[in-house]
Design an enzyme around this catalytic site. Structure first.
Site, PDB file in Angstrom:
ATOM      1  N   THR A  34      -2.296  -7.114   5.404  1.00 22.95           N
ATOM      2  CA  THR A  34      -2.262  -7.876   4.370  1.00 22.95           C
ATOM      3  C   THR A  34      -2.254  -7.426   2.809  1.00 22.95           C
ATOM      4  O   THR A  34      -3.665  -7.105   3.314  1.00 22.95           O
ATOM      5  CB  THR A  34      -2.294  -9.144   3.896  1.00 22.95           C
ATOM      6  OG1 THR A  34      -1.829  -9.896   5.083  1.00 22.95           O
ATOM      7  CG2 THR A  34      -1.911 -10.250   3.123  1.00 22.95           C
ATOM      8  N   GLY A  54      -9.603 -11.406   7.186  1.00 26.20           N
ATOM      9  CA  GLY A  54     -10.954 -11.612   7.938  1.00 26.20           C
ATOM     10  C   GLY A  54     -11.980 -10.426   8.710  1.00 26.20           C
ATOM     11  O   GLY A  54     -12.022  -9.540   9.415  1.00 26.20           O
ATOM     12  N   GLU A  94      -0.085 -15.064   9.909  1.00 25.69           N
ATOM     13  CA  GLU A  94       0.666 -14.497  11.391  1.00 25.69           C
ATOM     14  C   GLU A  94       2.291 -15.146  11.846  1.00 25.69           C
ATOM     15  O   GLU A  94       2.521 -15.758  12.930  1.00 25.69           O
ATOM     16  CB  GLU A  94      -0.567 -14.496  12.655  1.00 25.69           C
ATOM     17  CG  GLU A  94      -0.943 -14.324  12.444  1.00 25.69           C
ATOM     18  CD  GLU A  94      -2.454 -14.475  13.941  1.00 25.69           C
ATOM     19  OE1 GLU A  94      -1.413 -13.730  14.675  1.00 25.69           O
ATOM     20  OE2 GLU A  94      -3.642 -14.641  13.320  1.00 25.69           O
TER      21      GLU A  94
END
Lengths: 725, 725
Positions: B180, B219, B472
């Site tokens: 992303t 993350g 996702e």
């Protein structure tokens, strides 16, 4: 172990080389993918605004005076270094939030001494949008505690606590509202706390008989409050007279707990962390008899109890909170519509075949259908809740005047108006807070991952908001109650009675409405808001009558139709909003610059927020055909979205909420989405090559010895040999 | 100043007297209002269970073996002092959460070395239910990072990074997933980060050309990761080959940032505070050519690019996450159904006329209608997602086998199955995560105020859960994609083609289904699950065909029907769940103790979760009459709720989730709601006569001097005299 490719064997250590002399060779690529320019896109959208946004704000707020007052308050709030919002606060811990709120309350008490009551209430309501913890901590004292005294105490009692003891300006004392118990929420009549009259000492003994009677969730109790209005069962000479109200001191003038009063912190909550909710247990706490609020029920020196003639009036005090929550729904909804629609107008995602740039998110039909109904709803809530606010003010004035003049006719009229307001505020509070909850959630989802960042405002607001659906009348309980009243009204009207001074006047046409068929027969009918309004009247009456039939067949088992009563209440809330919105739009000249936009929003509101979600009811009652609903869903809904779409930036600018009030990195006026957002993140967490405070846990894990080593090689072949001997 | 009543004048200081010798005189009252005994109520409810709950658990999990494995894992988790849940954690700050998660990951790496991969995955999935931050921090490395290498890298590359460099056991290195970007979410193809081949040095130069290309939300990047799989545009000799994957080291073996890599902390989020999401900017970071993942696309030493023959296979790696989220929906749903239904069975509220005790909340028809459809849904999701999990495992095995044997036919078959799995996992991930979000919210509201306390689990879980609808594959994007495939399939079938090896086999009957009418004609039809299943087939086919007509009239403008495609995807997800649930229920002997309960839940599921919410579609396509829908809504729905109602405690006990796993004060097995809840609150915040740390702000405010004094009496009459001279 599998064999590795050659390169890997030769050079298995990653090599990073930086050669500052070597020019970057990616220049062409940068040029071939133009960087996003959301600010420019939003400016272009804004330039389509062909009306005066301040005029639109005046329409939304109901008058130029109110609009001006609000604009001035926005300015005052965003300049006040204590009251203004800040992105930093999104990183606050619970303890930091509570302290911040205390400081803000402190600052607000300076304004309460100089603002008019109306202006202060407006200031408080506006600030509540971005700091609901502060809002409720003040509202508990000024709204719940003082309204409880006002509604249940004599004029002298109110005067004493509010003025003489200055709780009306949050000085000397700080009140909390001791109604809810651990085992008893919505059902106030079920409270177990007791207030037993001791004739010998002329006192009441306040006691918490068991754990489920513990006062629970009491806002301000944990650390702030000096007094509580306590709902407790009045026991005189062994007889239980039901739940009445008493003023019980909790902390002395040194802010230490009074003897017999045990208080604890309720701790962490889903939201509103800035509120010090507490639990309270009373162990035979004695208060003088005159601490009982005795406007309605009185106990004299000898324990003679006078029961109230008009006790229902004592509940009026609860209505203010519900009215405020309906108004909150408008402002919070306006805030998130401004944020999400600016973002959706600036954000681009996915290239269409053959296109050079990606498509603006707001140009997707599905995105329009997800968001624009909420924009129309916010417009409807603006004017509808403005009306509700005025209705509430008028009733309070009317009532005060009637009581002052001992005008029985006037009191009765006020009682009728109050009954209407019960239904109106109950159905609007529940319907609007639910819809606003969905609005915030849908808006967050429409911002994708960025909706999940604290700095864009969605998470905290959603969490703070959630409780609006539960407190001061649980939404389902309120909805069932409002629905029941509507059914009862329709039953009476069908028996020949007429209801008076009610916002439900149209129910008087119940008989005619029951006979109607296919009110919406053509596409043209659908576009006529008056016809739609009558169709909605018919659905409400037919729905109520059908429930009445079910009740007749089921021994008046109201519980059986509980879910339907909530549905009916929602329809009724929409009727209130629709009626007001339509009336106000029609009061404008069609030549006005505002008119065409408002006319489109009005249609979009009733098609997408009323007709489509309640389509099964509209069809079942023969008000519209299934085919026409299909036309509305599959075609006309999209057409209306298309009509509103080009003007969304101007339509949200018209809410006039300044950046500091929005407090959302991606929602700022200038539309410079990415720079603003990145700037806020970097300022909250300056990027340094810092390791986490717990870095050793990570590196210890990554550099851990092998399993065999950690097992001291006790399972090795060598050990096996020895241990197997 | 108004005159005060006599008592007040005489004695205006509140007096609190406690006389310990005086006996409490409220004893009778305590006896007349019996204290609540929720534990007893819940025990009575539990005693109605007339089946073996472990057998039911085996039904839900799909096999006795899987059930046993899960029960053992529950026990292992609740005993593990690091992995077990605790009420204390609900008070954690963001930093405490992050440290806790790091310690848990550390502990989990011990299990990863000794569990079988399947068992470890199960352990991780279970723990994810109550610590989703931990779950995703591990899943980013094991799922996203390694699956990305597995899907895009050669076998040797996978072997190197996963095994040789031990990232598969989270040792030496910790991977994150750099897909992303700030300006690019769902649209991977729109990524702007570049990877430019430098032939001279045989390296790629990774660069972030501008702010919107900043890797965002990554993350594990902020503090944990040593490497990232980076999605970047491959540029060779000035030509842009689109987005490919590269392994880029972020931190060296000392856990310091590599040169040219800038990383910052994304900061606070709505939920999952335990995850150290970060942003990354690359400034001409050089990596060896062999760090490119080259299973499909290859670049040789001289910059010759080989394009992939079967690139779509590289996306399979994303499907695992979607399958897991569907399974998560079942377990999280089961958790909150257990909590809320125990509470609703133990809680009493409002007395009916003439009753001695208040009514159990769960006995209200409206409460049943709000909650029991979700219970039925959770049962459907249990068996449906078990099937999805198996389907996914089979495809991976089939594919691996086919590739290993270079079996082109097998590869093609796998590709077909994968296409089905795309639709199935996409529609189920989106539909199930949305419904679970609503389930948590509705359950919270049904617990009233107590749902708002952190210690009952709703708030944190809702906030952690919310992102499942976004990441996702955004739910709307997935739904539109699944819906599009269904429409295309129906179009092809109507042209005479047949679709193969698909879970959408029934679409092959499209022609016959289009001709059906009134499949559900009588009340008996409605009660026949097979008839309902066929009715749902008909709705799906007719819906798809109607969209096909709209497309034909609108130049194939798929955007126009975006919202409908999402609807269609939801219907398709329900078909998958219904089909599985029906099949598995029918596989039981009707004499089985489980059978009648499951048969009721099956009917409740399709009546309340499919038929009623989608009633307008069922009516429009002539599958059912408006009258029969009305019967279902107003009568049969209530009847089914009544049939399930008596067994809810046993039906939720059958989920077998232990107290530590539920981690909810009001949801414990023993049903001692108030004692448990109060105990947790007191333990988290021991009640002392503590003042708040910011007490001086409060007392300073309450004891502030008068406004005149604070103004130094400058506005006094005296001052006026002087200043007016």
């Amino acid at each position: 172990m599998i064999s590795l490719p050659k390169e890997l064997q030769a050079n298995s250590t990653p090599q990073i080389k930086i050669d500052p002399k070597k020019p970057s060779i990616v220049t062409n690529t940068i040029d071939s993918e133009p960087r996003p320019t959301p600010a420019k896109s939003i400016e272009e959208e804004r330039n389509r605004t062909n009306w005066d946004t301040v005029k639109m704000h005046q329409f939304l707020e109901g008058s130029p005076e109110k609009s001006l007052e609000i604009l001035k308050l926005y300015k005052s709030l965003e300049r006040d270094t204590i009251l203004q919002s800040s992105f930093e606060h999104y990183d606050n811990t619970k303890d930091q939030d509570r302290e911040l709120v205390a400081q803000r309350i402190n600052q607000m008490t300076k304004f309460i001494e100089i603002d008019s009551p109306k202006k202060f209430r407006r200031r408080l309501n506006l600030m509540t949008v971005y700091d609901p913890s502060m809002g409720i901590r003040i509202a508990v004292n000024l709204g719940l505690f003082l309204n409880c005294i006002r509604g249940n105490g004599t004029a002298a009692q109110y005067e004493f606590w509010a003025k003489h003891r200055e709780s009306a300006i949050i000085k000397q004392m700080y009140g909390c509202f001791g109604m809810t118990e651990l085992g008893h929420g919505s059902n106030v009549a079920g409270c177990e706390t007791t207030a037993t009259f001791d004739e010998e000492t002329d006192e009441f003994v306040i006691d918490t008989p068991n754990i489920s009677a513990t006062k629970w969730w009491i806002g301000g109790a944990a650390h702030s409050a000096t007094h509580s209005s306590v709902y407790a069962r009045l026991i005189v000479k062994g007889k239980d007279y039901g739940v009445k109200c008493f003023i019980v001191p909790l902390r002395d003038s040194q802010h230490n707990l009074c003897p017999g009063v045990a208080i604890g912190d309720i701790g962490s909550k889903m939201g509103r962390q800035g509120v010090d909710n507490g639990w309270i247990q009373f162990s035979d706490v004695r208060i003088p008899r005159f601490f009982m609020l005795q406007k309605w029920c009185k106990v004299d020196r000898h324990g003679n109890v006078t029961l109230p003639p008009l006790e229902q009036l004592s509940y009026i005090s609860l209505l203010g909170g519900r009215v405020d929550m309906a108004v909150d729904s408008y402002r919070q909804g306006a805030r998130f519509m401004t944020i999400v629609l600016r973002y959706a107008a600036g954000r681009k995602q996915f290239k269409q075949e053959g296109a050079k740039v990606e498509t603006t998110v707001l140009d997707y039909a599905n995105v329009q259908k997800r968001l624009l109904p909420y924009l129309a709803l916010v417009y409807a809530m603006a004017v509808g809740t403005d009306r509700l606010e005025k209705q509430h003010e008028q009733i309070l004035e009317q009532m005060d005047r009637a009581i002052l003049n001992n005008d029985k006719n006037g009191i009765n009229q006020s009682l009728n108006s109050t009954k209407s307001l019960f239904v109106d505020s109950g159905s609007l509070k529940s319907t609007c807070t639910w819809l606003t909850s969905s609005l915030i959630d849908e808006s967050r989802q429409a911002c994708g991952g960025h909706g999940y960042s604290s700095y864009n405002g969605f998470g905290k607001t959603y969490n703070d908001w959630a409780v609006q659906c539960t407190w001061e009348g649980d939404n389902n309980v309120l909805g069932m109650s409002a629905g029941k009243t509507i059914v009862k009204n329709v039953q009476q009207i069908l028996k020949g009675k007429t209801i008076k001074s009610s916002t439900l006047d149209f129910l008087n046409n119940a008989k005619q409405l029951l006979d109607t068929k296919n009110i919406l027969a053509t596409e043209a009918d659908l576009k006529d808001s008056s016809k739609f309004r009558v169709a909605l009247q018919a659905v409400i009456v037919k729905y109520a009558a059908s429930l009445s039939d079910v009740l007749a067949k089921n021994k008046n088992n109201w519980d059986l139709v509980g879910a339907s009563r909530v549905e009916l209440s929602k329809l009724r809330a929409h009727y209130y909003l629709l009626e007001t919105f339509e009336e106000r739009v029609k009061s404008l000249s069609p030549a006005s610059d505002l008119y065409p936009h408002l006319a489109n929003l009005l249609q979009l509101y009733y098609v997408s927020v009323i007709l489509i979600p309640f389509a099964a009811d509209f069809i079942r009652f023969g008000v519209i055909s299934s085919d026409l609903v299909y036309y509305a869903t599959s075609e006309y809904f999209g057409t209306l979205c298309g009509a509103v779409r080009p003007y969304v930036v101007g339509l949200t600018d018209s809410f006039q909420q300044p950046d500091n009030f929005l407090n959302s990195a991606i929602g700022k006026y200038d539309g410079n989405i990415y720079e603003n957002y990145f700037g806020v993140v970097k300022s909250a967490h300056p990027p340094r090559n810092d390791k986490a405070p717990y870095n050793s846990a990570l590196t210890g894990m990554l550099n851990r010895p092998s399993q065999e080593e950690r097992e001291r090689f006790e399972k090795s072949a060598e050990a096996a040999k020895i241990l197997s001997r």
